[in-house]
Design a protein around this motif. Sequence first.
Motif, short mmCIF file in Angstrom:
data_model
loop_
_atom_site.label_atom_id
_atom_site.label_comp_id
_atom_site.label_asym_id
_atom_site.label_seq_id
_atom_site.Cartn_x
_atom_site.Cartn_y
_atom_site.Cartn_z
N MET A 44 0.82 -1.22 0.00
CA MET A 44 0.00 0.00 0.00
C MET A 44 0.85 1.27 0.00
SD MET A 44 -3.09 -1.14 -0.04
CE MET A 44 -4.14 0.19 0.52
N GLY A 74 4.92 0.52 8.60
CA GLY A 74 5.29 -0.35 9.73
C GLY A 74 6.51 -1.19 9.41
N CYS A 128 4.31 -5.02 9.17
CA CYS A 128 3.34 -4.59 8.14
C CYS A 128 1.91 -4.94 8.53
CB CYS A 128 3.67 -5.26 6.80
SG CYS A 128 2.42 -4.97 5.54
S1 SF4 Z 1 3.86 -1.54 5.92
FE1 SF4 Z 1 5.38 -1.48 4.27
S2 SF4 Z 1 5.10 -3.40 3.14
FE2 SF4 Z 1 3.27 -3.11 4.39
S3 SF4 Z 1 1.83 -2.09 3.03
FE3 SF4 Z 1 2.86 -0.46 4.21
S4 SF4 Z 1 4.62 0.14 2.94
FE4 SF4 Z 1 3.85 -1.83 2.10
#
Ligand code: SF4
Lengths: 294, 222
Positions: free
Chosen positions: A101, A107, A143
Amino acid sequence: MSNGTLEIKAISGHAGPVAGRDTSRDYDVCKLIDVTTCIGCKACEVACLEWNGYPFRETVFDNTYQTMPDLAWNYYNLIRFNEHVAEDGTFSWLMRKDGCMHCADPGCLLACPADGAIVQYANGIVDFNQDNCIGCQYCVTGCPFNIPKFNHETKKVHKCTLCSDRVGAGLEPACIKACPTGCLHFGSKDDMKDLADKRVKQLHEHTSHKSAGVYDPPGVGGTHVIYVLHDIDHPQYYGGLPKDPRVPLLVRIWKGPLKWLGNFAIAAGVIAAATHFVRYGPKKVEEPKKEEVV
Amino acid sequence: MSTAAATHYVSSDAIQRYTFHERVMHWLNALAYTYCLATGLAFYTPHLFWLAVMLGGAPTSRFWHPILGIGFFIAMIWMHVVWRSDMEITETDKRFLSNVEDYATNRDDRVPPQEKYNGGQKLYYWLMYYGTFLLLFSGLFLWFPEYISFSLAWVRHLMIVLHEVAALITIGGFIVHVYMSVFLVPGSTDAMIHGSVSRAWARTHHRLWYIRVTGGDPVGKE
Ligand code: SF4
Ligand code: SF4
């Protein structure tokens, strides 16, 4: 390929400040996925493999329309499929393009201990740099969307790069280019939000999807991949999209207060021991008088 | 031989404190723990990441950390089999612990006589013993996070915190242990390397044990 336009604003596991900290480009990039117009053709899955140079994987048929059960280290982009029966008995096929995302508050990056294994560019892209990855999989734990995937052979983690290599060269991501229905859009975050809002309005006015809405979860500071969903109140229908994703509280505690407490305790322990030695010195052996020794 | 160690003391007749077997066991344990400590600290804070770089690179450190962790666990179980009975907390230890302030401020004449291990040493032993279980248990979740279904992600979050808390607790004990054996109580490290201590050392620090192994307290008799 040019990463010149990709200024870094956050680095994982990095001691000290980052040159591009708190910066933002004039345009944060964003991918808009309008699930209401996705037909599940999987052109985006193919384009992703092709651009990233991964071989096609075997598919796993489980009586649904989905290519395989989950994302994989060399499969960044998966159309999740759900046969949904609403309360009134109406039936629908829900398709959602799943992948990273690109959270504004990632995270994965917070959890990662390796300097430079995860970077966040000023345009919002969160990118993994496998050269620096140590294979600890803390990012998997950090994540909230269950995205990063581990390659057991190389012991590195991979996920969608939002085609940072293409975006850095002024191109749009490969999946966008391949999408035949116009379900995928790419542009600045403001423009994509506008477009998403327009589409939601259209759905409200001209269709029965009265609870349509934009998915841009504030719990992770918003994301650089946003969805238009027919039913914003139940994102979980779309292959388990979390309703209110947040960087896990325990991960925040682990990387925040606990770290400082631990650092303090270790330093205090060592200093206390040294101080004790200076104040009291080594223990003396009580020497018996010579003649007493038997 | 042990005479080398004993030359530090007036009395040259040494008493064996640790057998060869115990010493090998202790040092294997120490080696595995120290490796896990150094690499663990590297993953713990970016300011100590260089430790992993020095130990052959961070991916290598990450590869060996859990394996040496298993080694540490096995060494600890071995230690438990050998030392468990010596480590039971007795009334003597409780008396020692309630007078620990005297011991900590080197007013040793006021400290009640101690067995082979004093109450503090025993506490350290149990701290490491239970700490090892916590570290192994939580560590398995960190090692194989993908096998925990995403709906149970909170378990991973909990374990990552637990692993760190358990590590910090053992580090606290470890600092005290190293300080005491290397600096505060001269002769301890020699004993763990060469196996023996002087009679005077044994009598000063572990009088009940000294009486037991020498069959009386010839020095103390008027
Ligand atoms: S935490 Fe990192 S890996 Fe998970 S959706 Fe967000 S940006 Fe992508
Ligand atoms: S596995 Fe994930 S958290 Fe660990 S070093 Fe690699 S990118 Fe960072």
